[in-house]
Enzyme design. Sequence first.
Site, PDB file in Angstrom:
ATOM      1  CD  GLU A   1      -2.586 -53.655  15.619  1.00  0.00           C
ATOM      2  OE1 GLU A   1      -1.860 -53.428  15.311  1.00  0.00           O
ATOM      3  OE2 GLU A   1      -3.583 -53.640  16.768  1.00  0.00           O
TER       4      GLU A   1
ATOM      5  CG  ASP B   1      -5.547 -53.667  14.066  1.00  0.00           C
ATOM      6  OD1 ASP B   1      -4.763 -52.767  13.967  1.00  0.00           O
ATOM      7  OD2 ASP B   1      -5.329 -54.928  14.420  1.00  0.00           O
TER       8      ASP B   1
ATOM      9  CG  ASP C   1     -10.325 -54.033  17.177  1.00  0.00           C
ATOM     10  OD1 ASP C   1      -9.167 -54.042  18.120  1.00  0.00           O
ATOM     11  OD2 ASP C   1      -9.709 -55.021  16.529  1.00  0.00           O
TER      12      ASP C   1
ATOM     13  CE1 TYR D   1      -7.805 -54.348  12.270  1.00  0.00           C
ATOM     14  CE2 TYR D   1     -10.169 -54.014  13.228  1.00  0.00           C
ATOM     15  CZ  TYR D   1      -9.119 -54.838  13.347  1.00  0.00           C
ATOM     16  OH  TYR D   1      -8.530 -55.491  14.459  1.00  0.00           O
TER      17      TYR D   1
ATOM     18  NE  ARG E   1      -9.428 -60.032  14.094  1.00  0.00           N
ATOM     19  CZ  ARG E   1      -8.250 -60.304  13.707  1.00  0.00           C
ATOM     20  NH1 ARG E   1      -7.150 -58.850  13.847  1.00  0.00           N
ATOM     21  NH2 ARG E   1      -7.310 -61.173  13.640  1.00  0.00           N
TER      22      ARG E   1
END
Length: 938
Positions: free
Chosen positions: A18, A105, A107, A336, A338
């Site tokens: 990202e 990521d 998620d 990570y 989150r």
Amino acid sequence: MSPTSDTAKGGRRLVIVESPAKAKTIKGYLGPGYVVEASVGHIRDLPSSAAEVPAKYKGEPWARLGVNVDAGFAPLYVVNSDKKDQVKKLKELLAESDELYLATDEDREGEAIAWHLQEVLKPKVPVRRMVFHEITRDAIQAAVANPRELNQRLVDAQETRRILDRLYGFEVSPVLWKKVMPRLSAGRVQSVATRLVVERERERIAFRSAEYWDLTGTFARDPEPAGDSGTFTARLVTVDGRRVAQGRDFGPDGRLKSGSTGVLHLDEQAARALAAALERTAFSVRSVDSKPYRRSPSAPFRTTTLQQEASRKLGMGAKSTMQVAQRLYENGFITYMRTDSTTLSETAVAAARAQVTQLYGTDYLPERPRAYAGKVKNAQEAHEAIRPSGDRFRTPAETGLRGEEFRLYELIWKRTVASQMKDATGQSVTVRVGGAAADGRDCEFTASGTIITFHGFMKAYVEGSDDPAAELDDRERRLPAVAEGDPLAARAMAVDGHATKPPARYTEATLVKELEEREIGRPSTYASIIGTILDRGYVFKKGTALVPSWLSFAVVNLLKQHFGQLVDYDFTAKMEDDLDRIAAGDTEAVPWLRRFYFGEEANGGDHLAGLKDLVTDLGAIDAREVSSFPVGDGVVLRVGRYGPYLEAPPEPGAAPDAPARRADVPDDLPPDELTMERAQELLARPTGERELGTDPATGHPIVAKDGRYGPYVTEVLPEDVPKTGKNAVKPRTASLFKSMTPDTVTLEQALRLLSLPRVVGTDPESGQEITAQNGRYGPYLKKGTDSRSLTDEEQIFTVTLQEALAIYAQPKQRGRAAARPPLKELGEDPATGRPVVVKDGRFGPYVTDGETNATLRRDDDPQTITPERGFELLAEKRAKGPAKKTAKKTAAKKTAAKKTAAKKTAAKKTAAKKSTAKKTTAKKTAAEPTAAAKDLSG
């Protein structure tokens, strides 16, 4: 096999992440056969405006939503305009690659970005999904060696949430524009979070304080043993067996709660009388109760607990915390950030235990590793807790980090290490002291103490508290050694008065905690939600407290009355459950969205309204009512399009047709402080309007006023002049000079101000007209697009053409002017160690530490801003990083300019109209009229 040697056989591989920072870190862990590039976030999304809707869909009734509600809620995706160049670059890199690795990521959001990349790039080479939760060499190489396929279920779950949020926001927000104020927004979690803050303020408004008194005695053994001067304080708890009232016994109405019938409520007189009756009392120890004390360490951080603790201990907002944590993750310092999990991997547990042994010794290491398996309901994918990355934790001193990054890493490191340490143990002691007063009443006092004999995990870390008055777990309070029956003497007897306090306003930390406990929204979105309600003006900060604006009261009023279910706490939590069931494959997305949007038929044949029905029938919404809040005695606060104002009946004895009295309400006045007394004060202030005379050229009256953005003069147009529509005429308006006030400005001065801009003359070389004007940043000259500052406002009327030409003959000063002294000094920033001051800049007041500047928000006063608030603004600014520079669209501008010029030539007006246009050119900077003046219709 390493990525480098494997690449020799597999050819060139493109890895897409990202962010550029993440790409840079990962690139260092992969071989030369790998190209690592960033997508820079999402590359496509639903259209954000009508301009982004492709031409072939513009006529469709659903186009403004970006979701085809009539065809299975199919989303319309468009590549973001600012990402087209990056997409082009990614396609070029992909054309030269033999394999594509999507390394976003792990998620829902990351999975969705990976899916969009695959859909847009349309790769003809093998595609792998590369996942990891920490950016270390071992983790990245393991992720390359063990790729998986895209998880379509996660993608569908994210898409359903995105569609739901689009329907909610794009359907409900326009209702707010029509009924409350333009440019407002509503959101599935945002609106509920705003309601929580507003409801808390309502509780504070309704709150009535109660006064109560008690006694505190200072006791010592009698007689006092030689060498023992130990005294201790104890609080009165019972009188003749009746418990003395404390704050918890009173309700929000200021009265004792219904279950407190046996409680003794002491007032000042009764408390002082009792203290006098205890002056000669012989006291003794009635009991000594000793219990083992044990405290266990807190679990490692997950997203919300990190946000809460960073707020308590570091003074960082949720948004700032997540920005700093993102940088720590992308640069390989933490896992990570989150995550809903408190679990540590075996590698992490081993690293933490090794560090406990190394730093504190084996006495602090439990026999078995501690396990923290508890997770939040409906938690996202099985991430680890937030912890230092790698199989060996770097101590904060070893990282080389500075400022907020160092402090946040240190917090995470301490919490992780402490989570694998032994409990703290000790003894808690409660002593009860009793005696009979002179009037025969039996009084009993208590004192409590704690002795920590083994600090355990507290050597590394102690969790903070949301209550600033609360004692932390590592605080000791020692009591002298006394035994039951020991005689005591009262050295002093203090009479203490107390008042109950209204419920505390939410802080960012406590709002995050409340949302999580109510299971509203996803923890990973809380930081952005709080940022949104602050940016929208629904909430402002007073210190660390979140204070709702009157605008948010109006918005919540409308939503509760007309969209009650959408801001209902239980309904919103249930909606989250439904979305998680969709993610798990237990519920179909389209039927669920259809029920939400179109409604459904109930068992009795009745139709339960959906979102579309609610936003279609707006006739029942009374815009004036939802924005009106009674203050008392006929005084009403109204939220108008230009801000909140008070409206009250005319003064007693006024003419029958006298207008209502109005007064603006300061933007920074918390709603719970708008009492009837304060309202009368505001209404009693002069309106600031003073008639100066009549303009001899137009016959229009000229008045001086005090507006929201400063004092100004304006003309009063006749009643028959259209003030709205295409033929509307705007009155001439001009801000006063700094040397003028509404009380002292004369008609002559006002007419001079209204005549601006003043034509100084024409430049003989260029033929361009030079004008003198008063602008937002002070007086200046203007020649075409070239502006030059004047030294004072009076020069606007006195500067000659020769003087103006001399000013333009000088090189344009691009350096800084002489530095002005600071408005206020805030002290040393704990993050950087540099002194922080408040300064007045070109764009308004700001705080700076000499390296980072942060503009004060609307609700921050340069004179009253606290050091903590200044440090927080700087922390947020540093967390955002440097501002992104946008490319100038010169070609487009030139084309537009040519078209405009052609239109102007074709539509020439009379000389009189040209003159009028010139005079109004520079009036946009004039101060706007007040909310009370503008909102005459309420």
